[in-house]
Design an enzyme around this catalytic site. Structure first.
Site, short mmCIF file in Angstrom:
data_model
loop_
_atom_site.label_atom_id
_atom_site.label_comp_id
_atom_site.label_asym_id
_atom_site.label_seq_id
_atom_site.Cartn_x
_atom_site.Cartn_y
_atom_site.Cartn_z
N LYS A 24 5.93 -4.23 -9.58
CA LYS A 24 4.78 -3.43 -10.04
C LYS A 24 4.71 -2.19 -9.14
O LYS A 24 4.23 -2.24 -8.01
CB LYS A 24 3.49 -4.26 -9.92
N TRP B 286 2.79 4.18 -3.17
CA TRP B 286 3.23 5.44 -3.78
C TRP B 286 3.91 6.38 -2.79
O TRP B 286 4.35 7.45 -3.18
CB TRP B 286 2.04 6.17 -4.41
N GLU C 155 3.61 -5.88 4.23
CA GLU C 155 3.88 -4.74 5.11
C GLU C 155 2.72 -3.77 4.93
O GLU C 155 2.54 -3.22 3.85
CB GLU C 155 5.20 -4.03 4.72
N CYS D 185 3.35 4.91 6.72
CA CYS D 185 2.66 3.82 7.42
C CYS D 185 2.90 3.87 8.93
O CYS D 185 2.03 3.50 9.70
CB CYS D 185 3.09 2.48 6.85
N GLU E 150 -6.88 4.38 9.39
CA GLU E 150 -5.66 5.04 8.92
C GLU E 150 -6.03 6.18 7.98
O GLU E 150 -6.66 5.95 6.95
CB GLU E 150 -4.80 4.02 8.19
N SER F 97 -1.90 -1.09 1.62
CA SER F 97 -3.00 -1.07 2.60
C SER F 97 -3.32 -2.48 3.09
O SER F 97 -3.08 -3.47 2.38
CB SER F 97 -4.23 -0.44 1.95
N TYR G 110 -5.26 -14.33 -3.47
CA TYR G 110 -4.67 -14.69 -4.78
C TYR G 110 -3.77 -15.92 -4.63
O TYR G 110 -3.79 -16.83 -5.45
CB TYR G 110 -3.82 -13.56 -5.37
#
Ligand code: TAP
Length: 498
Positions: A190, A166, A266, A301, A400, A244, A254
């Protein structure tokens, strides 16, 4: 804001929002009919109800993406034609840049002028850069014996799923979309549940640019449902994720439990900013330290969140840092003098404030800020915060925070600076300030991070690869031509000559 700058407040009031999912060239309700609210972080109020997609919608979108890929409507177009369509998309983003900047500020809480002056130009330049590259990449013929031709050709990987965070919703979506589409792939995007607006608008513009139905699909929804279903889908060939480190790890799981799809990650960072005592002019250093941790409210980031300063320089540097940080005004993202907007959501603000508490409890000293501010607006604002007396083993130096919080740590010599800088699970970026060329070369090679900036804070250029060492990244590099290879596979063709 200049007298002739757009009235973003007005634009935000009248902007037309897409609220449905975009599948196979059409805006549609989610299969379940469910919606979720997207919230303005600067007011806490709902902006719009958005289609909440889940596994069934992922199946529909992946099937559309696979069908058009197999038909070849996009991948079999000549590189020149794909370039024209992508350039048209970039032009359309430019044409709509004021509305897109307003939407981005509404949805993320970031200052609209940052969205307009940084995120939008970045997204447009990204799309153009990758479009221009499409018809300039040559395949190769291998040096085999003269009775054999061995060609190495690039093939698109197929259906790419991409899951977006976001903090820079449009810029990161463009960073993924450019090389994915350049390679001839189809994509299912997504966006983060907090920030679906600009990705949905981008879908409309992609259709207007002539990109065939099914090539670009956008599924707003939650990570645990839609994101996971995309990560586990057996017909997705590659999953490109930014977010994250924790969630990045889920995507490896997955993939392992489904079809071994290629996974590109990333992830987070805890970037050091090393200041040596040979630096004479502190003004540009302090400006870049501020930009590194306060731009985008620290929700970046590669934010320079650990300030490593040589001991005998600390008093002078810290005084200059505090003076400069005080000029970064926190406030309404639509006010022209705001430089620090709202954090993305209440939960995240509480997390940032929790880190500030943890820092105090562990014995670090707050020398600036440390509080939620502007609570009366209903928004999630935290003031620029600086800690002194931080040890690198404290929580605030290891984890972080993703907020406007700087931790100051001192060191004696360059060896200690490098050792502290590398004492982290992350390895995304680092900055070094020195007037000593020897130190500049040595330290920039010794730091274990994907990007090291010497006497600057630099991450913007599309021509330069971007990605992380250690737990900051996995599987490739974004930006530059290396980004294209992430979404291609190499095929070797042998041909016997008679
Ligand atoms: P995350 O919580 O990791 O979320 C990122 C995306 O993953 C969102 O779309 C999220 O969906 C989805 N997601 C969450 N849980 C999931 C699950 N169980 N399965 C599948 N998908 C899932 O990160 P964030 O809070 O959005 O962003 C902050 C983090 O991103 C920071 O650590 C930051 O460093 C990192 N980041 C890194 C970079 C680069 S380039 N390295 C750039 C920006 C941000 P929902 O939000 O809809 O639930």
């Amino acid at each position: 804001m200049a007298a002739n700058a757009p009235d973003f407040g007005q634009i935000a009031k009248s902007v037309e929002l897409e609220t449905k999912a975009f599948i196979n060239g059409r805006f549609v309700d989610s299969a379940s009919g469910k919606t979720f609210d997207t919230i303005n972080p600067a007011t806490g109020r709902t902006i719009a109800a958005i289609a909440e997609t889940d596994k069934e919608d992922v199946n529909r979108a992946v099937s559309a993406a696979r069908t058009v890929f197999d038909k070849g409507d996009w991948r079999n177009q000549s590189p020149r034609d794909r370039k024209i369509a992508l350039l048209k998309l970039a032009d359309l983003v430019e044409k709509h840049q004021q509305e897109l900047a307003a939407m981005e500020a509404l949805d993320t809480g970031k200052p609209v002028l940052d969205a307009f002056n940084a995120d939008l130009p970045d997204a447009i330049a990204t799309l153009r850069w990758h479009a221009e590259a499409i018809d300039k990449i040559y395949d190769v013929v291998s040096p085999t014996s003269s009775d054999i031709v061995s060609m190495v050709v690039r093939d698109p990987i197929g259906v790419v799923g991409t899951v977006i965070p976001w903090n820079f919703p449009l810029a990161i979506t463009a960073m993924k979309l450019g090389p994915i589409l350049a390679g001839g792939n189809s994509v299912v995007i997504k966006p983060a549940e907090q920030t679906p607006l600009t990705a949905l608008k981008l879908a409309r513009l992609a259709a207007e640019a002539g990109i065939p139905d099914g090539v670009v699909n956008v599924l707003p929804g939650y990570g645990e449902t839609a994101g996971q279903a995309l990560g586990r889908h057996a017909d997705v060939d590659c999953l490109s994720f930014t977010g994250s480190t924790e969630v990045g790890g889920y995507f490896l799981k997955y993939a392992a439990e489904s079809n071994l799809k290629r996974v590109l990650l990333e992830l987070g960072g805890k970037s050091p900013v090393i200041v040596m005592d040979d630096v004479d002019d502190l003004t540009p250093v302090v400006e870049q330290i501020a930009f590194g941790i306060l731009f985008s409210q620290g929700e970046n980031c590669s934010a320079g969140s650990r300030l490593l300063v040589q001991k005998n320089m600390k008093e002078r540097l810290l005084a200059a840092v505090l003076d400069h940080f005080r000029t970064w005004k926190v406030g309404d993202p639509f006010a022209p003098d705001t430089r620090v907007g709202a954090l993305i959501e209440e939960k995240h603000m509480e997390r940032v404030l929790g880190y500030i508490d943890a820092g105090k409890k562990e014995g670090a000293k707050i020398v600036l800020g440390g509080n939620r501010v502007l609570e009366e607006t209903g928004g999630y604002f935290v003031e620029p915060t600086v800690f002194d007396n931080v040890r690198n083993d404290m929580k605030i130096a290891q984890e972080e925070i993703f907020g406007p919080v700087l931790s100051t740590i001192t060191f004696d010599d360059v060896e200690e600076a490098v050792s502290i800088a590398n004492d982290t699970k992350y390895g995304l970026a680092a900055q070094l300030y020195t007037n000593n060329l020897h130190i500049a070369h040595k330290v920039s090679r010794q730091i274990r991070a994907g990007t090291v900036s010497v006497n600057c804070f630099s991450e913007g250029d599309q021509a330069v690869p971007f990605g992380g060492y250690k737990q900051s990244g996995f599987g490739g590099r974004e930006k530059s031509l290396l980004a294209h290879d992430q979404y291609l596979q190499f095929k070797t063709i042998w041909m016997q000559l008679r």
